[in-house]
Scaffold this motif. Structure first.
Motif, short mmCIF file in Angstrom:
data_model
loop_
_atom_site.label_atom_id
_atom_site.label_comp_id
_atom_site.label_asym_id
_atom_site.label_seq_id
_atom_site.Cartn_x
_atom_site.Cartn_y
_atom_site.Cartn_z
N ASP A 144 0.81 -1.22 0.00
CA ASP A 144 0.00 0.00 0.00
C ASP A 144 0.84 1.27 0.00
N THR A 146 -5.35 4.69 -7.19
CA THR A 146 -6.69 5.10 -7.60
C THR A 146 -7.48 3.90 -8.11
N ASP A 177 -12.37 1.90 -3.99
CA ASP A 177 -11.23 2.81 -3.86
C ASP A 177 -10.33 2.40 -2.70
N ARG A 178 -10.89 1.81 -1.63
CA ARG A 178 -10.08 1.34 -0.52
C ARG A 178 -9.29 0.10 -0.94
N VAL A 179 -9.89 -0.77 -1.74
CA VAL A 179 -9.16 -1.93 -2.26
C VAL A 179 -7.98 -1.45 -3.10
N LEU A 189 -14.73 -4.11 1.37
CA LEU A 189 -14.15 -2.78 1.27
C LEU A 189 -14.60 -2.08 -0.01
N PRO A 190 -14.84 -0.79 0.02
CA PRO A 190 -15.15 -0.06 -1.21
C PRO A 190 -14.00 -0.21 -2.22
N THR A 231 -13.39 -9.38 1.19
CA THR A 231 -13.83 -8.24 1.99
C THR A 231 -14.94 -7.48 1.26
N ALA A 247 -6.36 1.34 -2.86
CA ALA A 247 -5.33 1.91 -1.99
C ALA A 247 -4.57 0.82 -1.25
N ARG A 248 -5.28 -0.18 -0.73
CA ARG A 248 -4.63 -1.25 0.03
C ARG A 248 -3.70 -2.08 -0.86
#
Length: 322
Positions: free
Chosen positions: A229, A294, A284-286, A281-282, A279, A288-289
Motif C-alpha cells: 500500500d 486510484t 477505492d479502498r481496495v 471494502l469499497p 472483503t 489503496a490497500r
C-alpha cells in the motif's frame, strides 16, 4: 456436486509428471465446504494402457468416450510419436480428439502442445511449449505463434504451458480463473506448491535459489509484500536490499525471471483480487490497500489481467456479493 468435468488425454510415451499434475491440482480445488470443484478422469485414445516416459505402463480409468463429456480436455506431454516427429496425429488419436465437444476448453502441458498443433487448433494462435523443443516445434508447425520464453499462454479457450513445473502454474491459473484467488491458493497449499508464478515469467531463471552469501533479493520481496500500500520505487527497493539499482535489477530478474516492476504489478493484482473476494471494502479502498493509488488505475490493471472490472470480479468471486 461436481461443476466441471476434466478429461486428461494420455498418449504413448506420456510424460509421467505431466500426467499427474492436472489430477493433483484440479483434484485439490475445493469450495468452502471442502467439496470438489472438478472431476478429473484420465483416458487414452482407445482405452488401452499406455507406456510412460518413466518406463512403466499406465492403465487408464476411461476410454475416449469421456472426451465427449468433458468441459476441459488436457493433453499431457509426450516424448516422441507422430506429433513430434512427423507433424501429424496418428488416426486413433485424431479420432479420439474429434469426439470432444466443440465448446470444450483445451489445455496442453509441455510437449502436449505438439498434439494440439497437429490437430490444427493452434494455427494462428500464441502457444507455449518446453524451450528445449522450440526449434522442432517451429519447423513442424510454422502457423503457430510459438512463445518459447514464457511459462504458459492463456489464449481464452486454448491454453498451453511450458515444460514440467510450468504445468502446475497453468493448472493453478485455470483454477484461479474459474474460481478465484482464494480457491487457487488453497489448492496450492494442499499440493505444497507455490501459489503464483505469472504466465509471462521467463522459463530461464538463472538463480532460482537464494544466494547463501546474503545477496539475494528474496528478503526484499518478502518485505515488499507487507508494504504494497506504499510507494515502492525501484530506488526504495534497491535501498532496502542494500544494493545499487543496477545490481538489484539484475539480481531480481535472475531470481524471478521478471523485472521488479512486473513482479510488483503481479503482486498488487493478486492482492486486489484477494481483497475483492474476501472483503466488502469499497473499490477505492481496495485500490489503496493493493497499492494502485486510484480505482481507475486498479480497474485498468485488473481488466488487463483477468478481463473484467473490479465490480464484476467481486460479483463473480466475492463472498460478500459486493
Amino acid at each position: 456436486m461436481i461443476h466441471h468435468e476434466i478429461a486428461v488425454l494420455a498418449l504413448n510415451d506420456v510424460v509421467a509428471f505431466d500426467l499427474g499434475v492436472p489430477t493433483q491440482i484440479f483434484g485439490a480445488a475445493r469450495d468452502d465446504d471442502e467439496r470438489r470443484l472438478y472431476r478429473v478422469r484420465v483416458c487414452t485414445p482407445d482405452g488401452a494402457p499406455v507406456r510412460t516416459s518413466g518406463g512403466f505402463l499406465v492403465q487408464p480409468g476411461e476410454g475416449p468416450e469421456v472426451l465427449a463429456e468433458a468441459d476441459t480436455v488436457v493433453v499431457a506431454g509426450i516424448h516422441g510419436g507422430a506429433p513430434m516427429t512427423e507433424g501429424r496425429l496418428e488416426p486413433v488419436v485424431a479420432e479420439a480428439l474429434a469426439r470432444r465437444r466443440p465448446d470444450a476448453r483445451l489445455m496442453s502441458i509441455c510437449t502436449g502442445a505438439f498434439v494440439l498443433a497437429a490437430a490444427g487448433v493452434l494455427d494462428g494462435r500464441r502457444a507455449a511449449t518446453h524451450w528445449y523443443h522450440a526449434d522442432r516445434f517451429r519447423a513442424l508447425y510454422p502457423k503457430v505463434r510459438l512463445d518459447a520464453d514464457v511459462l504458459f499462454v492463456d489464449d481464452g479457450d486454448v491454453l498451453t504451458s511450458a515444460g514440467v513445473g510450468a504445468g502446475i502454474d497453468l493448472c493453478l491459473h485455470v483454477v484461479r480463473r474459474d474460481h478465484g484467488t482464494e480457491v487457487a491458493n488453497r489448492a496450492a497449499r494442499r499440493s505444497v506448491v507455490p501459489p503464483w508464478r505469472e504466465g509471462g515469467q521467463s522459463q530461464f531463471i538463472e538463480r532460482p535459489l537464494p544466494d547463501p552469501t546474503g545477496t539475494s533479493t528474496a528478503a526484499t520481496r518478502a518485505w515488499a509484500l507487507g508494504h504494497l500500500d506504499e510507494p515502492l520505487s525501484l530506488t526504495r527497493l534497491a535501498r532496502q536490499a542494500g544494493m545499487s539499482v543496477r545490481t538489484f535489477t539484475r539480481r531480481f530478474r535472475e531470481e524471478t525471471g521478471v523485472s521488479p516492476a512486473q513482479w510488483l504489478l503481479g503482486r498488487r493484482v493478486e492482492e486486489a483480487r484477494r481483497l475483492l473476494e474476501t472483503t466488502d471494502l469499497p473499490i477505492d479502498r481496495v485500490a489503496a490497500r493493493a497499492g494502485f493509488g486510484t480505482a481507475t488505475s486498479m480497474r485498468q490493471h485488473l481488466h488487463a489481467a483477468v478481463g473484467v472490472s473490479p465490480t464484476a470480479y467481486r460479483r463473480t468471486f466475492g463472498r460478500t456479493g459486493g
